[in-house]
Write an enzyme that holds these catalytic residues in place. Sequence first.
Site, PDB file in Angstrom:
ATOM      1  N   GLU A   1      -6.394   4.434   8.244  1.00 34.29           N
ATOM      2  CA  GLU A   1      -6.083   5.900   7.993  1.00 34.29           C
ATOM      3  C   GLU A   1      -7.386   6.485   7.400  1.00 34.29           C
ATOM      4  O   GLU A   1      -7.732   7.565   7.861  1.00 34.29           O
ATOM      5  CB  GLU A   1      -4.866   6.110   7.141  1.00 34.29           C
ATOM      6  CG  GLU A   1      -3.595   5.577   7.811  1.00 34.29           C
ATOM      7  CD  GLU A   1      -2.521   5.169   7.101  1.00 34.29           C
ATOM      8  OE1 GLU A   1      -2.606   5.308   5.843  1.00 34.29           O
ATOM      9  OE2 GLU A   1      -1.675   4.659   7.730  1.00 34.29           O
TER      10      GLU A   1
ATOM     11  N   HIS B   1      -9.066   1.115   5.281  1.00 31.83           N
ATOM     12  CA  HIS B   1      -7.730   1.017   5.940  1.00 31.83           C
ATOM     13  C   HIS B   1      -8.059   2.047   7.117  1.00 31.83           C
ATOM     14  O   HIS B   1      -8.844   2.861   7.225  1.00 31.83           O
ATOM     15  CB  HIS B   1      -6.947   1.814   4.717  1.00 31.83           C
ATOM     16  CG  HIS B   1      -5.374   1.593   5.450  1.00 31.83           C
ATOM     17  ND1 HIS B   1      -4.912   2.599   6.417  1.00 31.83           N
ATOM     18  CD2 HIS B   1      -4.371   0.734   5.174  1.00 31.83           C
ATOM     19  CE1 HIS B   1      -3.889   2.226   6.661  1.00 31.83           C
ATOM     20  NE2 HIS B   1      -3.527   1.330   5.973  1.00 31.83           N
TER      21      HIS B   1
ATOM     22  N   GLY C   1       3.450   1.808  10.951  1.00 29.97           N
ATOM     23  CA  GLY C   1       4.330   3.080  10.495  1.00 29.97           C
ATOM     24  C   GLY C   1       4.636   3.686  11.909  1.00 29.97           C
ATOM     25  O   GLY C   1       5.546   4.887  12.030  1.00 29.97           O
TER      26      GLY C   1
ATOM     27  N   GLU D   1      -4.612  -5.404  10.613  1.00 31.43           N
ATOM     28  CA  GLU D   1      -3.669  -4.183  10.642  1.00 31.43           C
ATOM     29  C   GLU D   1      -3.819  -3.487  12.144  1.00 31.43           C
ATOM     30  O   GLU D   1      -4.684  -2.632  12.056  1.00 31.43           O
ATOM     31  CB  GLU D   1      -3.884  -3.158   9.737  1.00 31.43           C
ATOM     32  CG  GLU D   1      -3.470  -3.655   8.155  1.00 31.43           C
ATOM     33  CD  GLU D   1      -3.132  -2.551   7.253  1.00 31.43           C
ATOM     34  OE1 GLU D   1      -1.834  -2.918   6.526  1.00 31.43           O
ATOM     35  OE2 GLU D   1      -3.497  -1.533   7.184  1.00 31.43           O
TER      36      GLU D   1
ATOM     37  N   SER E   1       4.008  -2.319   9.902  1.00 34.23           N
ATOM     38  CA  SER E   1       5.830  -2.439  10.288  1.00 34.23           C
ATOM     39  C   SER E   1       6.357  -3.539   9.950  1.00 34.23           C
ATOM     40  O   SER E   1       7.223  -4.161  10.469  1.00 34.23           O
ATOM     41  CB  SER E   1       5.977  -1.883  11.720  1.00 34.23           C
ATOM     42  OG  SER E   1       5.569  -0.693  11.913  1.00 34.23           O
TER      43      SER E   1
ATOM     44  N   ASN F   1       1.118  -1.085  -0.098  1.00 35.90           N
ATOM     45  CA  ASN F   1       0.238   0.068   0.035  1.00 35.90           C
ATOM     46  C   ASN F   1       0.957   1.215  -0.023  1.00 35.90           C
ATOM     47  O   ASN F   1       1.617   1.532   1.073  1.00 35.90           O
ATOM     48  CB  ASN F   1      -0.927  -0.106   1.179  1.00 35.90           C
ATOM     49  CG  ASN F   1      -1.722   1.289   1.382  1.00 35.90           C
ATOM     50  OD1 ASN F   1      -1.592   1.979   0.629  1.00 35.90           O
ATOM     51  ND2 ASN F   1      -2.373   1.386   2.514  1.00 35.90           N
TER      52      ASN F   1
ATOM     53  N   LYS G   1       0.148   4.387   0.109  1.00 34.75           N
ATOM     54  CA  LYS G   1      -0.416   5.425   0.632  1.00 34.75           C
ATOM     55  C   LYS G   1      -0.207   6.722  -0.176  1.00 34.75           C
ATOM     56  O   LYS G   1      -0.304   6.684  -1.483  1.00 34.75           O
ATOM     57  CB  LYS G   1       0.052   5.530   1.765  1.00 34.75           C
ATOM     58  CG  LYS G   1      -0.036   4.174   2.770  1.00 34.75           C
ATOM     59  CD  LYS G   1       0.365   4.370   4.062  1.00 34.75           C
ATOM     60  CE  LYS G   1       0.031   2.921   4.732  1.00 34.75           C
ATOM     61  NZ  LYS G   1       0.251   3.062   6.394  1.00 34.75           N
TER      62      LYS G   1
END
Length: 251
Positions: free
Chosen positions: A96, A94, A172, A166, A212, A9, A11
Site C-alpha cells: 500500500e 508494504h 484485502g 504479500e 487474506s 498490521n 493499517k
Amino acid sequence: MRKPYIAGNWKMNLTPSEGAKLAKELVSELKGVDVKVMIAPSFVCLPAVIAAVKGSNIIVAAQNVSDKESGAYTGEVSCQMLKDIGVNDVIIGHSERRTYYGETDEWINKKVLFALSQGMNIDLCIGETLKQRQSGELEQVLSRQIKVGLEGVAASDMSRITFAYEPVWAIGTGMTATADDADNAHAYIRKLIGSLYGKDVAENAIIQYGGSVKPSNAKELLARENIDGALIGGASLTAEKFVPIVKCALE
Ligand code: 13P
C-alpha cells in the site's frame, strides 16, 4: 528450526482507545503461547498500545518510518522518535505504501539501511501484482524487490530482517494464494536470499505470508515448509480472529 512469527498490521484502523482494548485482549488470550507475535498499530496508537502490552512478549511495531534522521520533513516519523517510545520494529515497503504513496525499491532500500543503522528490526514486504503474475514476471519482480531493497545490507544484519511475501492481488480481496503458490514463492525468495547471503542466512530467514490470511486458511498455509509465519491485515483487527491464527502456528 525457525520460530513461527505472526504479525498483525492494523493499517489505518482502530483509535488509540480501541487499539489499547484489543492489545489487552491479546495479552490475556496469548499468555503462555510460545509464538513470536507482533502488532503494528498506527503511529498515534503506539503509546497506548505499548502501555497495554507492557509485561507481555507482544512486539509493537510501526507501519512505516522515515529514511531521514531528523529535520524539515513534514508528516514524517523518525527512527529516533520510535525508539524513544520503545518501538524497535518497523514494517517497510508494504504494497500500500508502494502503490498509494509512490515508494520505490530504491527508497525502500534507504529506509532499510537507515533503520538498520539505528538498530531497528524490519519486516520487509514484497510481492507481485496480478498483472505481473499473469505475465510470468513473478520471479523477476521478487528478485528486483529483494536485490534493490537489500542493497548494501550486511549478512550480519540479516537476522534483523523478516520478509513478508504479500501478493498484492491477495491483500484485502478475500483471494488467498494457494498454499502451493505461496510455498513456491517463499522457496524462490529463500533461494534468492541464499544466492545473496549464503545457505545459513537463507535457512534462518523468516518469511511470512500475507494476503487474506484468516483462521480458516492459516493452518494449511503455516504447515508449508517455507512459510514461517503470517502478516495479517483484516483478521488482525479482532482477538476473535487473530488469536486462533496465532495458535495455528503452534501446531
Ligand atoms: P489482509 O490480511 O487484510 O489481506 O492484509 C494483508 C496485509 O496487507 C498485511 O500487511
